[in-house]
Structures are given as structure tokens and as C-alpha cells.
Design a protein around this motif. Structure first.
Motif, PDB file in Angstrom:
ATOM      1  N   GLU A 515    -113.367 -22.114  59.869  1.00 37.90           N
ATOM      2  CA  GLU A 515    -113.414 -20.343  59.354  1.00 37.90           C
ATOM      3  C   GLU A 515    -114.485 -20.123  58.395  1.00 37.90           C
ATOM      4  N   GLN A 516    -114.518 -20.989  58.278  1.00 51.20           N
ATOM      5  CA  GLN A 516    -114.990 -20.720  55.980  1.00 51.20           C
ATOM      6  C   GLN A 516    -115.879 -21.712  55.887  1.00 51.20           C
ATOM      7  N   ILE A 521    -123.479 -26.011  56.093  1.00 57.34           N
ATOM      8  CA  ILE A 521    -122.668 -27.494  57.419  1.00 57.34           C
ATOM      9  C   ILE A 521    -122.040 -27.157  58.630  1.00 57.34           C
ATOM     10  N   SER A 522    -122.660 -28.229  58.991  1.00 54.31           N
ATOM     11  CA  SER A 522    -122.678 -28.430  60.521  1.00 54.31           C
ATOM     12  C   SER A 522    -121.095 -28.487  60.834  1.00 54.31           C
ATOM     13  N   GLY A 523    -120.412 -27.737  61.831  1.00 55.48           N
ATOM     14  CA  GLY A 523    -119.543 -28.305  62.727  1.00 55.48           C
ATOM     15  C   GLY A 523    -119.094 -29.705  62.355  1.00 55.48           C
ATOM     16  N   GLU A 525    -120.851 -32.265  60.810  1.00 57.98           N
ATOM     17  CA  GLU A 525    -120.089 -33.263  59.703  1.00 57.98           C
ATOM     18  C   GLU A 525    -118.488 -32.443  59.377  1.00 57.98           C
ATOM     19  N   LEU A 526    -118.307 -31.570  60.018  1.00 56.20           N
ATOM     20  CA  LEU A 526    -116.488 -31.755  59.276  1.00 56.20           C
ATOM     21  C   LEU A 526    -115.982 -32.286  60.020  1.00 56.20           C
ATOM     22  N   GLU A 527    -116.027 -32.182  60.909  1.00 58.17           N
ATOM     23  CA  GLU A 527    -115.407 -33.018  62.437  1.00 58.17           C
ATOM     24  C   GLU A 527    -115.729 -34.607  61.909  1.00 58.17           C
ATOM     25  N   ALA A 528    -117.004 -35.235  61.351  1.00 53.63           N
ATOM     26  CA  ALA A 528    -116.824 -36.497  60.793  1.00 53.63           C
ATOM     27  C   ALA A 528    -115.932 -37.116  59.520  1.00 53.63           C
ATOM     28  N   HIS A 529    -115.449 -35.846  58.924  1.00 51.51           N
ATOM     29  CA  HIS A 529    -115.299 -35.533  57.358  1.00 51.51           C
ATOM     30  C   HIS A 529    -113.537 -35.944  57.478  1.00 51.51           C
ATOM     31  N   PHE A 530    -113.334 -35.702  58.538  1.00 52.13           N
ATOM     32  CA  PHE A 530    -112.092 -35.074  58.736  1.00 52.13           C
ATOM     33  C   PHE A 530    -111.429 -36.586  59.611  1.00 52.13           C
ATOM     34  N   GLU A 531    -112.084 -36.824  60.031  1.00 54.13           N
ATOM     35  CA  GLU A 531    -112.263 -38.599  61.016  1.00 54.13           C
ATOM     36  C   GLU A 531    -112.342 -39.542  59.894  1.00 54.13           C
ATOM     37  N   HIS A 532    -112.767 -39.483  59.331  1.00 55.69           N
ATOM     38  CA  HIS A 532    -112.701 -40.901  58.092  1.00 55.69           C
ATOM     39  C   HIS A 532    -112.540 -40.127  57.175  1.00 55.69           C
TER      40      HIS A 532
END
Length: 752
Positions: A515-516, A521-523, A525-532
Motif C-alpha cells: 500500500e505504501q 518499485i513494482s509489485g 519486486e516486492l513479492e520477490a523480496h518477501f519470497e527470498h
């Protein structure tokens, strides 16, 4: 006996000498008494000053320890305790020997004591005499201890007429504590001034000529460091920059310095600068939380703040507890003193090598956010300064208010409130419930929620119990607490509820981050950050810092995609000076590779930068996000452009080279020669193959020195181990580093 006999006896015994110096003529030969006084001064005082002061101060220290080592005991000794009659009298005896004075008025005339200090001593001494006299009347015998049962009766006869014995007691004891505390602090300050003055000076300097003198060794933010003490360079230093009132405690804490008595007095004189703007200043918040973050070294800074009347002004909710009586029979101290003693007990855990403190050392070393634990312990009884009578409920209100004011995130504020709300829970469950019952453990674990809460609550319970009274804790209670900690921890890590709660918490954090999310930054990239990244990364990083790391990864990946040649391999480096916290942070983002941590730590050391702590995380896709908190190794100051440029040059050359970089010669050139101290911190190494499922934990504790982290990581690399996660900290001159390692093939190293 004749005069010479009296002189001989006086020189053989300090107490006899003191008694004879105090002698007064009641009746008899005035001329003979005058001759006696002159001979006594000539033969017993002159040429005996240093020996007498040494014995008197030694006797004073021993007496203070014997009678509780605190001015704020529930049952104080009015004569011999800290801040008692003997402290006042000792001051006069010592100043008489060194300066020939006999009264406080003479000390004031010499500039040794300010009028306000003299008045506090006189008023306090008079109050103690009246209280002691009334105590003798009530007991009909010579007694100096003030038992709790007698306090309401003594209060009544001293003019405290509240009908409630409890209120009457509170009013008397608060006044008594105030006077004991003032006498204790003022006499201690004067004792230090006496010890500091050169032998050939027979007149103490006045406060108008405080500053200057001594060899200048180092300057920082308007203070000089002389012989291990912080000295102000100007009497306007705090008026010019009020934020220095907070920063000076961080400087002393980080560098292991004492306050010169002149600085202590100047802090007291300027405590009124702590106004509403100061209390709500964001930089002061950062500095205060950084002071609380120095595991094992928090209590001295907090006590020093309280002794100059700054702590209660900065945190008014704590100020209400100053000299506040606690009615529970098992409490040995007033409320504010209890809190400070609790912080001291928590500090003792950090580098303990003997039980019971050593039983909890590994727990404190594994805490990710120590400032949150120290803040919870600091506020755990703050509700006692309010009127409702329910200090736990009031404490919840206080910690919500203080935590929000200090800028804590909602998640960390929730943890703070949990600790304050439940600070009695673990003692009650371990000592009053059947902890062999699975139901009890299950219910307790459900309340605790996660491992971090459990670890912090265990430490808080232990420190709170030992800070209540020296006689309250025993081996049986210690065994119960440790057993509950282990049983609950086992339940949390194996239970489905815990894993489900952790997954839900991560999902909520990811949603907030989305949300912030910054526009660039794309969605994905955020998913990859949390996944890795591991859950531990998200426990230790706020939403703001997650976004900062995402931005740095984004910059790095764009360089990889758009760059050419060697540019693709260059790391992204971001520097940020944090003067409020007393260090510079440097973030490095690049591809992971064998020996990378060794290379980075070596380049930092070769750039003359000392590593205070580090957060090192490797993403599953091969990207590392390492944050180092550093200082200039020579000056202890923030990192400037030359050191930054040198580090960038060294790290870039090292990462682009086909050969393993060697920084040893550069580090040896920069390192300070080691001192031949009588005792040095021994190096300890612990290898744990059980606590982590897919990694082996290597813990190293050693005396801190430039390049130490580089040497440790180099040994790990040489043995084919890669560092997955590193937790680096430097506390009280000791480096305590923890590495989660795996083999080059990604396997867990074992003994086999």
C-alpha cells in the motif's frame, strides 16, 4: 594522657583522629586547649592529608555498600546510609584536612559549593537530625534504622497529619528520600572534585573558572576528552545546542567516559532546558533509543541522567516515580531506584560468566531489538506514579503514550505494551502454577504469542525480581523460570498456531508494504523480496527500512540490466550519517559470492573504519543486503568523504579483481598498538549445530580491535563456509559476533 599521647593515638587510628579534630572546649584551661589544637593540626593534619583522605574515602565506600548502597531504601539508615548524617560529616572532615575549612559557609566562600548546594545540605542535615531524634523518642533507645512499622508514627510527630497512615508515611518518606538523595549526590560530586585537584593547589577553583586545564586529547561536539573524562569547553554549550543535553550521555556511553564534576554541575544547571520542544524532538528520540540499545551498558547512562534531574524531565511519566514509596513489603527500594537497579541487573546478564546471570546471557545476546526490552523494563512500574492503584493498567496507558511519543512503529509499540502488561505473568506462572501440566504451558504460550516476546519477558522477569530485593531470588525460583522458558519455547517453535501466526503477520506486513510502495518499485519486486528473505529479516526491519532496501535492490538490478562491462559488478553503496545515534550506516547491495563478507569487512577496516554492528542478509536469488554501522577508527566520529571514497575504491577493486584481496598490511598499519593490560578479555568460540534447522551457528566473543571481523570471516571462508546471516555487535569493548553458516554447496555443516 598528655598532648603527645593524644597525637600518637590519633596518628594510629583514623576514627580517633577524626574525633580529636572535632573536639570542643566545654570547660577547663583555654590556653592548654589552644595548645592542644595547634599541636594536633601540626602533627596530625599537615603532611597526613593524602593518607587521611584515602582512608576516609575507603571507609565511606565500605560503609555505603554495607548499608545498602542507595539513598532510597524502604528502611534507610539515617546515620550511616547513603546520603545520611555521616556523608555530611565526612564532607566537612575531608575539606578541613585538605583546605582548612570547618563549615559549609567557608566552602562556599572558596567557590567549592554553590549557595544552592550549601542550602540543600544544611536543610537536609537539619531534617535528618530531627527525624533521627524523633526515632529515638519513639524507640526509647539509640537506633538509626527507620523501620517501616514506625514510619507513620514518626511522621505524625514530625507534623505530617494525614489521617491515612499510608499517605502520612508516603509524605514523610518522600521528603526524607529527597534530602538523603541531595546529600548523597552533592557530597559525591565534592569528593570527586577533591580527588581531582593538584596537590599544590590550596584553594578550590570557583565555578566562574570551571573550564580549561589539562592536556587536550580529543574534541567532540563542543566537549573535550581529558584523562578519560568529558569536559565542557564553554558554560553556554547546552544553551547554544540543547540537544547536546541528550547526546552527551551517548558520547560517554559509547566511549566509556566519565563526566567531569564541572560537566555534572553544568548539566544540573541546564536541566530546565528540557521543555516541551525538547521532549518531542525527533533527534532526541533517536539518541535516547540508541542509548537504550547498548546492551550491557544502559544503566550507568540512565542513572547519570537521573542524578542530574534530566531523566524525569525528559520522561515525565518516570519523573512521577522519583522518591516514590512502594508499599509492598518485599520491595527494598523506592520506585525510581527499583527501576534503575533493574536496569543494572539486566546489564549484568550481558557478559556474565557466573550463575544465575550467565543462565540468561545467550538469550540477551539473541535479542534483535534490545532497546525495546530496556524501554519495557524502564516503564514496567511507571503506572505506580499514578493514582488509580492498578499500576499494570496505568502502566499500559503510560507505555502507549511514551512509545508513541518516541516514534515506535505500531508493531513495536504492541510488543512494548505486551511486556508492560504481562511483566508479572511469568513469575506468577512459574511460581504458582503447575508448569508440568501441558495445559498450563499451552495457555501460557498462547498468551506470549512468539519467541521474541518469550525471550524478552524472561529477561524482564529475571531483572525485575533481582531488582526488587537481593533476598528475593533463589535457585529454586531460577530453575522454575528457566524451565518455563524452555517448555514454552519448545511449544512455540513446534506448534502450528505459531507458524500460522507468523505467516499471518508476514502477510499483513506485505500488504502494508504494498500500500505504501514507492512508485518506482513494482509489485513483482516486492513479492520477490518477501519470497527470498527469512522471517527474521522482517522482524528486525521497519516498513521504512524495507522500502529503503527495496529501492537499493531496484537500483542494483537496473545497473545490471543497463550497465556494460565491469560496471555491472559494482555494488550499490549508500551512506547515511546518524549523529543522533553516534554512528554512520553504510548499506551495500551486490551479488553474493564466496568470501564477500570477508571482503567488505576488510575494506571497511582498511579504510580506517571501525564496525560497531552489522545486519547481514542474503536473498535466495543471490542478492545480498548488508548494513554496517561504523565510526572513524581514529577519531570515533562520523564517517567523512575521504573514508567513504577510500572504501568505495577498495571494495570496487576487490570485487572486480580475479584474485582474493589482501587487506592485512593496510589494517596493521592503521591499527593502534595493543596495550599491555594486566587483563584482557579472553576469546570464546561456541559452535551450535542444533538451534537452527539448516544452518550452523558460530558465536565468537573477543576483545574488539580494528579488522577483527575481517579476520574472523576470513577463517570461516578459508574453511569453505559461507555466511548466510550475521549478527554483529560491539558492547563495552567486546565484540560479540554470531554467524549462521553453510557449506559452499548450501548444506548445513556438522561434526560428521
Amino acid at each position: 594522657r598528655n598532648i603527645q599521647d593524644a597525637v600518637n593515638i590519633a596518628n594510629d587510628d583514623m576514627k580517633t583522629k577524626t574525633s580529636l579534630i572535632e573536639s570542643r572546649l566545654i570547660t577547663g584551661d583555654t590556653a592548654l586547649f589552644g595548645q592542644f589544637c595547634k599541636r594536633l593540626e601540626a602533627r596530625c593534619v599537615r603532611n597526613h592529608v593524602d593518607d587521611y583522605l584515602k582512608m576516609r574515602i575507603g571507609d565511606q565506600d565500605t560503609r555505603r555498600v554495607k548499608f545498602g548502597n542507595s539513598a532510597l531504601l524502604q528502611e534507610p539508615n539515617i546515620k550511616n546510609g547513603c546520603g545520611g548524617l555521616r556523608d555530611y560529616q565526612n564532607l566537612l572532615w575531608m575539606t578541613h584536612f585538605k583546605y582548612g575549612t570547618r563549615t559549609l559557609e567557608q566552602l562556599e566562600a572558596q567557590g567549592m559549593i554553590r549557595p544552592k548546594n550549601r542550602m540543600q545540605l544544611d536543610v537536609g542535615y537539619d531534617f535528618l537530625l530531627r527525624t533521627r531524634n524523633e526515632l529515638h523518642y519513639q524507640t526509647t533507645r539509640l537506633v538509626d534504622d527507620m523501620p517501616k512499622a514506625l514510619q507513620p508514627r514518626v511522621a505524625w510527630h514530625l507534623g505530617y497529619k494525614n489521617r491515612s497512615p499510608a499517605r502520612r508515611l508516603e509524605e514523610l518518606m518522600r521528603d526524607l528520600y529527597t534530602h538523603l538523595r541531595a546529600i548523597h549526590l552533592i557530597t559525591r560530586m565534592v569528593e570527586r572534585r577533591l580527588a581531582l585537584r593538584p596537590k599544590n593547589i590550596h584553594r578550590l577553583p570557583s565555578f566562574r573558572t570551571l573550564f580549561g586545564g589539562g592536556k587536550k586529547e580529543e574534541s567532540i561536539d563542543g566537549f573535550k576528552i581529558i584523562n578519560g573524562e568529558l569536559v565542557p569547553t564553554s558554560s553556554r554549550i547546552f544553551k547554544d545546542q540543547p540537544q547536546r543535553l541528550m547526546r552527551v550521555f551517548l558520547y560517554a556511553q559509547q566511549r566509556g567516559l566519565e563526566f567531569h564534576p564541572d560537566l555534572t554541575q553544568l548539566l544540573r544547571d541546564n536541566a530546565s532546558l528540557v521543555d516541551d520542544d525538547f521532549i518531542h524532538d525527533a533527534e532526541n528520540h533517536e539518541t535516547f533509543l540508541e542509548i537504550l540499545n547498548q546492551r550491557g551498558n544502559v544503566a550507568p547512562a540512565m542513572r547519570a541522567m537521573h542524578e542530574v534531574d534530566l531523566l524525569g524531565r525528559y520522561i515525565p511519566e518516570f519523573g512521577r516515580m522519583t522518591c516514590l514509596v512502594q508499599h509492598e513489603f518485599f520491595h527494598a527500594y523506592a520506585a525510581d531506584e527499583h527501576t534503575l537497579v533493574c536496569l543494572e541487573k539486566l546489564d549484568q546478564i550481558w557478559d556474565a560468566d557466573k550463575p544465575p546471570f550467565a543462565h540468561y546471557t545467550h538469550i540477551l545476546q539473541d535479542i534483535d531489538l534490545p532497546y525495546l526490552l530496556y524501554l519495557a523494563l524502564f516503564l514496567h512500574d511507571a503506572g505506580k506514579g499514578m493514582e488509580s492503584g492498578d499500576h499494570v493498567r496505568d502502566g499500559m496507558v503510560v507505555c502507549q503514550k511514551v512509545g508513541a511519543r518516541l516514534g515506535l512503529t505500531s508493531h513495536r509499540l504492541a510488543r512494548l505494551k505486551f511486556l508492560v502488561e504481562n511483566h508479572l505473568l511469568m513469575a506468577e506462572v512459574s511460581q504458582r502454577r503447575d508448569i508440568d501440566s501441558p495445559t498450563v504451558i499451552r495457555q501460557f504460550a498462547k498468551t506470549v504469542q512468539d519467541e521474541e516476546n518469550l525471550a524478552m519477558l524472561t529477561l524482564l522477569t529475571f531483572a525485575d525480581s533481582l531488582g526488587t530485593s537481593d533476598n528475593l531470588w533463589n535457585d529454586f525460583k531460577n530453575t522454575l523460570l528457566k524451565t518455563l522458558y524452555h517448555l514454552a519455547g519448545r511449544h512455540l517453535t513446534s506448534g502450528k498456531d505459531y507458524k500460522k501466526a507468523e505467516a499471518e503477520q508476514l502477510a499483513k506486513l506485505k500488504q502494508e508494504a504494498h500500500e505504501q510502495l514507492p512508485l518506482k518499485i513494482s509489485g513483482e519486486e516486492l513479492e520477490a523480496h518477501f519470497e527470498h528473505l527469512t522471517p527474521r529479516y522482517f522482524r528486525t526491519h521497519s516498513l521504512k527500512h524495507i522500502h529503503i532496501d527495496l529501492t537499493q535492490v531496484n537500483r542494483f538490478l537496473k545497473r545490471v540490466v543497463n550497465g556494460t562491462g565491469t560496471k555491472v559488478l559494482e555494488p550499490i553503496i549508500a551512506w547515511h550519517n546518524q549523529p543522533a545515534r553516534g554512528y554512520t550506516s553504510v548499506k551495500i547491495c551486490t551479488w553474493d559470492r564466496p568470501g564477500l563478507f570477508t571482503t567488505i569487512s576488510g575494506a571497511l577496516a582498511a579504510a580506517d573504519l571501525n564496525i560497531l554492528s552489522a545486519r547481514v542478509f542474503s536473498r535466495g536469488d543471490g542478492i545480498i543486503i548488508d548494513t554496517f554501522f561504523v565510526l572513524n577508527a581514529r577519531t570515533g566520529g562520523l564517517v567523512k568523504r575521504p573514508e567513504r571514497d577510500m572504501f568505495k575504491k577498495l571494495i570496487t577493486q576487490a570485487l572486480l579483481s580475479d584474485e582474493s584481496p589482501e587487506f592485512e598490511s593496510q589494517i596493521e598499519t592503521l591499527a593502534k598498538p595493543s596495550t599491555s593490560a594486566e587483563w584482557q578479555l579472553p576469546t570464546r568460540i561456541r559452535i551450535d549445530t542444533h538451534s537452527a534447522k539448516s544452518r550452523t551457528i558460530v558465536e565468537v566473543e573477543s576483545e574488539d580491535r580494528l579488522g577483527l571481523l575481517h579476520r574472523i570471516s576470513k577463517v570461516l571462508t578459508r574453511h569453505g563456509l559461507s555466511i548466510h546471516v550475521a549478527r554483529i555487535s560491539t558492547e563495552k569493548g567486546a565484540a560479540i559476533d554470531t554467524f549462521y553458516v553453510r557449506t559452499a554447496l548450501g548444506k548445513k555443516p556438522t561434526d560428521k
